[in-house]
Design an enzyme around this catalytic site. Structure first.
Site, PDB file in Angstrom:
ATOM      1  N   ASN A  90       8.209  40.324  33.550  1.00  0.00           N
ATOM      2  CA  ASN A  90       8.337  41.741  33.261  1.00  0.00           C
ATOM      3  C   ASN A  90       7.600  42.637  34.240  1.00  0.00           C
ATOM      4  O   ASN A  90       7.902  43.836  34.331  1.00  0.00           O
ATOM      5  CB  ASN A  90       7.803  41.986  31.837  1.00  0.00           C
ATOM      6  CG  ASN A  90       7.561  43.438  31.546  1.00  0.00           C
ATOM      7  OD1 ASN A  90       8.488  44.211  31.379  1.00  0.00           O
ATOM      8  ND2 ASN A  90       6.291  43.827  31.471  1.00  0.00           N
ATOM      9  N   TYR A 157      13.284  51.075  44.133  1.00  0.00           N
ATOM     10  CA  TYR A 157      13.287  50.638  42.740  1.00  0.00           C
ATOM     11  C   TYR A 157      14.671  50.149  42.329  1.00  0.00           C
ATOM     12  O   TYR A 157      14.825  49.054  41.781  1.00  0.00           O
ATOM     13  CB  TYR A 157      12.846  51.800  41.860  1.00  0.00           C
ATOM     14  CG  TYR A 157      12.880  51.545  40.376  1.00  0.00           C
ATOM     15  CD1 TYR A 157      11.943  50.700  39.784  1.00  0.00           C
ATOM     16  CD2 TYR A 157      13.820  52.161  39.555  1.00  0.00           C
ATOM     17  CE1 TYR A 157      11.947  50.480  38.420  1.00  0.00           C
ATOM     18  CE2 TYR A 157      13.836  51.943  38.190  1.00  0.00           C
ATOM     19  CZ  TYR A 157      12.905  51.104  37.621  1.00  0.00           C
ATOM     20  OH  TYR A 157      12.919  50.870  36.273  1.00  0.00           O
ATOM     21  N   LYS A 161      15.460  46.197  41.497  1.00  0.00           N
ATOM     22  CA  LYS A 161      15.796  45.891  40.106  1.00  0.00           C
ATOM     23  C   LYS A 161      17.245  45.433  39.968  1.00  0.00           C
ATOM     24  O   LYS A 161      17.558  44.572  39.126  1.00  0.00           O
ATOM     25  CB  LYS A 161      15.529  47.112  39.227  1.00  0.00           C
ATOM     26  CG  LYS A 161      14.068  47.416  38.993  1.00  0.00           C
ATOM     27  CD  LYS A 161      13.412  46.386  38.087  1.00  0.00           C
ATOM     28  CE  LYS A 161      12.047  46.826  37.602  1.00  0.00           C
ATOM     29  NZ  LYS A 161      11.452  45.874  36.640  1.00  0.00           N
ATOM     30  N   THR A 192       6.132  54.705  28.158  1.00  0.00           N
ATOM     31  CA  THR A 192       5.020  53.918  28.684  1.00  0.00           C
ATOM     32  C   THR A 192       4.172  54.806  29.584  1.00  0.00           C
ATOM     33  O   THR A 192       4.538  55.951  29.880  1.00  0.00           O
ATOM     34  CB  THR A 192       5.540  52.727  29.499  1.00  0.00           C
ATOM     35  OG1 THR A 192       6.253  53.235  30.633  1.00  0.00           O
ATOM     36  CG2 THR A 192       6.466  51.845  28.666  1.00  0.00           C
TER      37      THR A 192
END
Length: 254
Positions: A90, A157, A161, A192
């Protein structure tokens, strides 16, 4: 609920956010958990919380970009609990953002190292151990960004990903005959610390919220429940999937 009773799991990026919530969810469902991240103090706090709730966990701090660390997490699982059944790779980062013409080679490479290469290195050693007892579940955290919808300014990113989805499919095809399932979750926005840092104004948060069909962002605990499903025998015929857990942001962006 004890879907993961007596299973042994590794969780990386466990010091906060989705990783921390998932480690706690795994423990609540009966798993023994090895938690990893860079920040040792946060990991020790997590282990204390899990043990206070009656669970069993142990921590090892390190850098997921290191293959030696990937090996060490597996070795700790075996030394402490004797086997490995589940791995949730993760750990991740947004990386260098902004117009792609201004992104540095180092910034792009670091995002790939943390988001993609580290996940491969983890899976490489986790799967090798799972092969010794005939099965297991490996899970990655990807994203809807760059898969079903794109945003400007996050090329590193999105690319790193998205690479996880290809990795998921390749590993699922390769190791499915040995009973090893490999899947990825694709979250939408999740509340988060990373989300708060990226959206530090009420206006930004309102904009992101409205992108989702459910008109809210997720909690880390909601992501954890989806990961626990993929880790469990409830998902015994699920492999090679990139599972959207995105609150409908994909359907509003396409």
């Amino acid at each position: 609920m004890s879907r993961l009773q007596d299973k042994v799991a590794i969780v990386t990026g466990a010091s906060s956010g989705i990783g921390r919530a998932t480690a706690k969810q795994f423990a609540r469902e009966g798993a023994k958990v090895v938690v990893g991240a860079r920040r040792d103090a946060e990991l020790q706090s997590l282990v204390a919380e899990i043990r206070a709730d009656g669970g069993d966990a142990v921590a090892l701090a390190g850098d997921v970009r290191s293959e030696d660390y990937a090996k060490a997490l597996v070795a700790l699982a075996i030394a402490r609990y004797g086997r490995l059944d589940v791995a949730f790779n993760n750990a991740g980062m947004i990386g260098e953002a902004g117009p792609s013409t201004g992104v540095s080679e180092a910034g792009f490479s670091n995002a790939v190292a943390v988001n993609l290469t580290a996940a491969f290195l983890g899976a490489k050693h986790q799967i090798a151990q799972m092969q010794t007892h005939g099965g297991g579940s490996v899970i990655f955290t990807s994203t809807f960004v760059g898969h079903t919808a794109a945003f400007p300014g996050v090329a590193a990113y999105a690319a790193s990903k998205s690479g996880l989805i290809g990795l998921t499919q390749a590993l699922a095809a390769e190791f499915g005959p040995e009973g090893i399932r490999v899947n990825a979750i694709l979250p939408g926005a999740v509340d988060t610390a990373m989300y708060q840092d990226m959206n530090d104004t009420a206006e930004s948060q309102a904009f992101i919220t409205q992108l989702h069909a459910l008109k809210r962002v997720a909690t880390p605990e909601e992501m954890a429940k989806s990961v626990a499903y993929l880790a469990s025998d409830d998902a015994s015929f699920v492999t090679g999937t990139a599972m959207l857990v995105d609150g409908g942001v994909s359907i509003t962006r396409t």
